[in-house]
Design a protein around this motif. Sequence first.
Motif, PDB file in Angstrom:
ATOM      1  N   MET A  65       0.860  -1.183   0.000  1.00 37.29           N
ATOM      2  CA  MET A  65       0.000   0.000   0.000  1.00 37.29           C
ATOM      3  C   MET A  65       0.891   1.224   0.000  1.00 37.29           C
ATOM      4  SD  MET A  65      -1.108   0.296   3.991  1.00 37.29           S
ATOM      5  CE  MET A  65      -0.499   1.992   4.112  1.00 37.29           C
ATOM      6  N   HIS A  66       0.314   2.376  -0.348  1.00 34.36           N
ATOM      7  CA  HIS A  66       1.080   3.624  -0.321  1.00 34.36           C
ATOM      8  C   HIS A  66       0.931   4.276   1.043  1.00 34.36           C
ATOM      9  CE1 HIS A  66       2.694   7.537  -1.588  1.00 34.36           C
ATOM     10  NE2 HIS A  66       3.171   6.893  -2.635  1.00 34.36           N
ATOM     11  N   ALA A  72      -1.445  12.151  -6.502  1.00 36.65           N
ATOM     12  CA  ALA A  72      -1.027  11.816  -7.868  1.00 36.65           C
ATOM     13  C   ALA A  72       0.072  10.757  -7.823  1.00 36.65           C
ATOM     14  CB  ALA A  72      -0.547  13.080  -8.582  1.00 36.65           C
ATOM     15  N   PHE A  73      -0.336   9.549  -7.505  1.00 38.01           N
ATOM     16  CA  PHE A  73       0.602   8.424  -7.401  1.00 38.01           C
ATOM     17  C   PHE A  73       0.095   7.285  -8.289  1.00 38.01           C
ATOM     18  CE2 PHE A  73       0.677  10.701  -3.328  1.00 38.01           C
ATOM     19  CZ  PHE A  73       1.999  11.141  -3.344  1.00 38.01           C
ATOM     20  N   ILE A  77      -2.064   2.146  -4.480  1.00 43.71           N
ATOM     21  CA  ILE A  77      -3.297   1.875  -3.737  1.00 43.71           C
ATOM     22  C   ILE A  77      -3.141   2.433  -2.328  1.00 43.71           C
ATOM     23  CG2 ILE A  77      -4.829   0.077  -2.853  1.00 43.71           C
ATOM     24  CD1 ILE A  77      -4.866   0.190  -5.874  1.00 43.71           C
ATOM     25  N   SER A  78      -4.154   3.125  -1.839  1.00 50.26           N
ATOM     26  CA  SER A  78      -4.074   3.724  -0.504  1.00 50.26           C
ATOM     27  C   SER A  78      -4.654   2.796   0.557  1.00 50.26           C
ATOM     28  CB  SER A  78      -4.843   5.052  -0.475  1.00 50.26           C
ATOM     29  OG  SER A  78      -6.240   4.818  -0.517  1.00 50.26           O
ATOM     30  N   ALA A  79      -4.302   3.090   1.805  1.00 49.16           N
ATOM     31  CA  ALA A  79      -4.835   2.315   2.924  1.00 49.16           C
ATOM     32  C   ALA A  79      -6.345   2.472   3.013  1.00 49.16           C
ATOM     33  CB  ALA A  79      -4.173   2.760   4.228  1.00 49.16           C
TER      34      ALA A  79
END
Length: 248
Positions: A65-66, A72-73, A77-79
């Motif tokens: 995860m990020h 802008a990544f 995928i975010s938490a």
Amino acid sequence: MRKPFIAGNWKMFKNTSEARAFAGEFLALYEKSDVNVAVCAPFTQLAALKEAFGTSGVKLGAQNMHFEESGAFTGEISAGMLEEIGVDYCIIGHSERRQYFAETDETVNKKLRKAFEHGIIPILCVGEVLEQRDAGKAPQVVKAQTEAAVKGLSPDQIKSLVIAYEPVWAIGTGRTATPEQANEMCGYIRKVLEDIYGDEISEEVVIQYGGSVKPDNAEEIMNMEEIDGALVGGASLKPEDFIRIVNF
């Protein structure tokens, strides 16, 4: 009292239909016990597996995860995205992420913090390469990775953290650290945590071994005093192999 924890890491294998088929076959073999079980799958399979596992007790994990909430990544995928699906765990700092995708101790620490913010339990991976093992530097390497990863985490966060000791030279090579080597390093990791957080906190941390864990060596590994579980790679892809490890 720590419960044994067996987690499968599917890496970049299986499509969604194959994941659903695995879940059906595995659940036909699976019975709830004192062993906690999770499957860490590629992002595209997580929603399907969440539905398939349902209330079975089998938990769901992501593989990465990020550390930012959003932005802008491209390709990340975010938490929060994982939380929405209902993901329970996330592997962070796996050696393949460190080796191929420039993961650092700093980004590992940021990801741990972000995972906890969203109620996701990190499975922190630490471990040395063969050259470091042969040079007698394995303890120093693992200590440095562990200390950097947990920097700034609260005692309550540490109590729920999972750490997987994965000697890099034993991942996907068919070569396995001896149970004694694995046990010694898992005990050492707990001592590193004890020095920072104290005995009471460190005793609650689940510490797994990962690196060519198979049905025929799982029992011996799991019977070691300092090893609480296993992070299983290739052997977690087949339901009949994974259930044998879960039922060690």
